[in-house]
Design a protein around this motif. Structure first.
Motif, short mmCIF file in Angstrom:
data_model
loop_
_atom_site.label_atom_id
_atom_site.label_comp_id
_atom_site.label_asym_id
_atom_site.label_seq_id
_atom_site.Cartn_x
_atom_site.Cartn_y
_atom_site.Cartn_z
N ARG A 62 3.00 -20.14 38.54
CA ARG A 62 3.35 -19.86 39.94
C ARG A 62 2.12 -19.80 40.84
O ARG A 62 1.98 -18.91 41.64
N GLN A 63 1.25 -20.74 40.66
CA GLN A 63 0.10 -20.88 41.55
C GLN A 63 0.36 -22.04 42.50
O GLN A 63 0.85 -23.10 42.09
N ILE A 64 0.06 -21.83 43.76
CA ILE A 64 0.26 -22.85 44.78
C ILE A 64 -1.10 -23.23 45.35
O ILE A 64 -1.84 -22.37 45.81
N GLY A 65 -1.42 -24.51 45.30
CA GLY A 65 -2.66 -24.98 45.91
C GLY A 65 -2.43 -25.32 47.36
O GLY A 65 -1.42 -25.93 47.72
N ILE A 66 -3.34 -24.93 48.23
CA ILE A 66 -3.21 -25.18 49.66
C ILE A 66 -4.41 -25.99 50.13
O ILE A 66 -5.56 -25.52 50.08
N GLY A 123 2.88 -26.15 42.76
CA GLY A 123 3.01 -27.17 43.78
C GLY A 123 1.80 -27.14 44.69
O GLY A 123 0.92 -26.29 44.56
N ILE A 124 1.76 -28.09 45.62
CA ILE A 124 0.65 -28.20 46.57
C ILE A 124 1.21 -28.17 47.98
O ILE A 124 2.14 -28.90 48.31
N VAL A 125 0.65 -27.33 48.81
CA VAL A 125 0.97 -27.28 50.24
C VAL A 125 -0.16 -27.97 50.98
O VAL A 125 -1.32 -27.58 50.86
N GLY A 126 0.18 -28.97 51.76
CA GLY A 126 -0.83 -29.75 52.46
C GLY A 126 -0.87 -31.16 51.86
O GLY A 126 0.01 -31.52 51.06
N PRO A 127 -1.87 -31.93 52.23
CA PRO A 127 -2.88 -31.65 53.23
C PRO A 127 -2.34 -31.87 54.65
O PRO A 127 -1.19 -32.27 54.82
N ALA A 128 -3.20 -31.63 55.64
CA ALA A 128 -2.78 -31.81 57.02
C ALA A 128 -2.79 -33.27 57.44
O ALA A 128 -1.98 -33.70 58.24
N SER A 129 -3.68 -34.05 56.89
CA SER A 129 -3.85 -35.45 57.28
C SER A 129 -2.89 -36.36 56.53
O SER A 129 -2.77 -36.29 55.31
#
Length: 382
Positions: free
Chosen positions: A37-41, A112-118
């Motif tokens: 349950r780790q989320i990368g941002i 999961g991964i949140v991002g990136p902005a671009s």
């Protein structure tokens, strides 16, 4: 409409349609995920003020998930006891660093991964995340708005909480038609070429004439970028068109203000239109760094019409977010996350749209994971 229709996904998530479609999309991808349950941002550093705000939004979402607080997303109170998440921040400022970080998170079994902005980084990062690790890692962006990312054949594990940029393109043309404006010019970044395609298509459908479209390239230095934008703005000025749409990246917007002021493209008789323009305080913070006079920024913004597509569920929910943020006094928590930041003042204006998109993305990943874990336990018992 279909729950996977882009216009449906862009509706305010409070109605439940957005969450239902996203949970369904990620159900199969998360069914076999580990329970770390780790989320990368992934974040891109445009200016520290913006990083402050979106980091607080992510931290708020993690706290609300772990404590089952329904202040902004009612579904969080239904999460099972013991379901907790942690977030790890990393810079994903270009394709190389974004792909490298996605590989690292996938190998570590991140939820999961949140991002990136671009959008330029989001595509390759999503492809790598889908093909790395024991199972595909879902990616939810809070700011990547390219219409090309709607292709589920190429980006099967990608979703986003911000609307696709073709939605404000259609809305902008519709606004012009309703106001009786029949001709316009367009200035845009090379990174937003797909926005130009959507705008040209919308203009053709609605009978509005695109007189000229001028593209500029991001350069190595700020001054070179300014001259690239100045050349595009000069070409627009020569046409005599008084209605101008811009699709300029946030960090480059002060250069456009400077060019417009130099060419006399501000003030009475000139109308600028913008999709989802950041509020004046954030623009001024970047303009101040680049030496753009404050009066030029205000003169430009005073004559600019922003066409937004319901960021963070509309103004009411945006104010609600801000109230919750201040009530919970997130400054202390934020300082623990990013100790290198010297000062942050909650009295400054919050970038409400991007904060809401970030909060939504973290919450959506957690809810999807909880649902997948529950389905997995049911399957094991059978």
């Amino acid at each position: 409409s279909s729950p996977f229709d882009e216009r449906t996904l862009a509706r305010p998530m409070r109605g439940g349609v957005w969450f239902a479609s996203l949970l369904f999309l990620f159900g199969s991808l998360l069914a076999k995920c580990t329970t770390l349950r780790q989320i990368g941002i992934g974040v891109e550093v445009y200016n520290m003020n913006l990083i402050n705000h979106i980091s607080i939004a992510a931290a708020m979402a993690c706290r609300h998930i772990n404590e089952k607080v329904p202040s902004l997303v009612a579904e969080l109170q239904n999460l099972p006891d013991g379901f907790n998440v942690t977030c790890e921040f990393a810079r994903t400022g270009n394709q190389q660093s974004g792909v490298r970080q996605a590989l690292e998170w996938a190998e570590q079994g991140f939820l999961g991964i949140v991002g990136p902005a671009s959008s330029i980084v989001a595509g390759p990062l999503s492809i790598v995340a889908a093909a790395s690790g024991p199972t595909p890692v879902p990616v939810v962006s809070y700011w990547a708005d390219s219409p090309l990312l709607k292709d589920k054949g190429q980006y099967p594990n990608f979703a986003r909480t911000i609307p696709s940029s073709d939605l404000p393109a259609y809305a902008t043309v519709r606004v012009m038609r309703e106001l009786g404006w029949t001709h316009f010019a367009f200035i845009y970044s090379a990174a937003r070429s797909e926005w130009f395609q959507a705008l040209a298509e919308a203009a053709a459908q609605d009978g509005v004439s695109l007189v000229t479209a001028q593209k500029y390239e991001l350069q190595e230095s700020d001054e070179d970028t300014y001259h690239s934008i100045l050349a595009a703005a000069t070409a627009v000025a020569h046409t005599g068109v008084r209605i101008i749409i811009e699709a300029v990246d946030y960090s480059e917007f002060p250069h456009l203000v400077r060019a417009a002021a130099a060419l006399g493209l501000t003030g009475p008789g000139i109308q600028w239109l913008s999709p989802n323009r950041p509020q004046a305080t954030t623009v001024l913070s970047r303009g101040d760094v680049l030496g753009v006079p404050e009066r030029d920024v205000y003169e430009f913004l005073r004559g600019e019409l922003t066409v937004a597509t319901e960021p963070f569920g509309g103004a009411a929910n945006a104010e609600r977010y801000h109230a919750v943020e201040r009530q919970e006094n997130q400054t202390e928590l934020f300082g623990a996350l990013l100790p290198d930041v010297i000062r942050f003042d909650l009295e400054t204006h919050t970038c409400l749209g991007i904060c809401g998109y970030m909060y939504d993305a973290v919450a959506a990943l957690a809810l999807a994971a909880a649902r997948a874990e529950g389905a997995g336990r049911e399957g094991d018992s059978e």
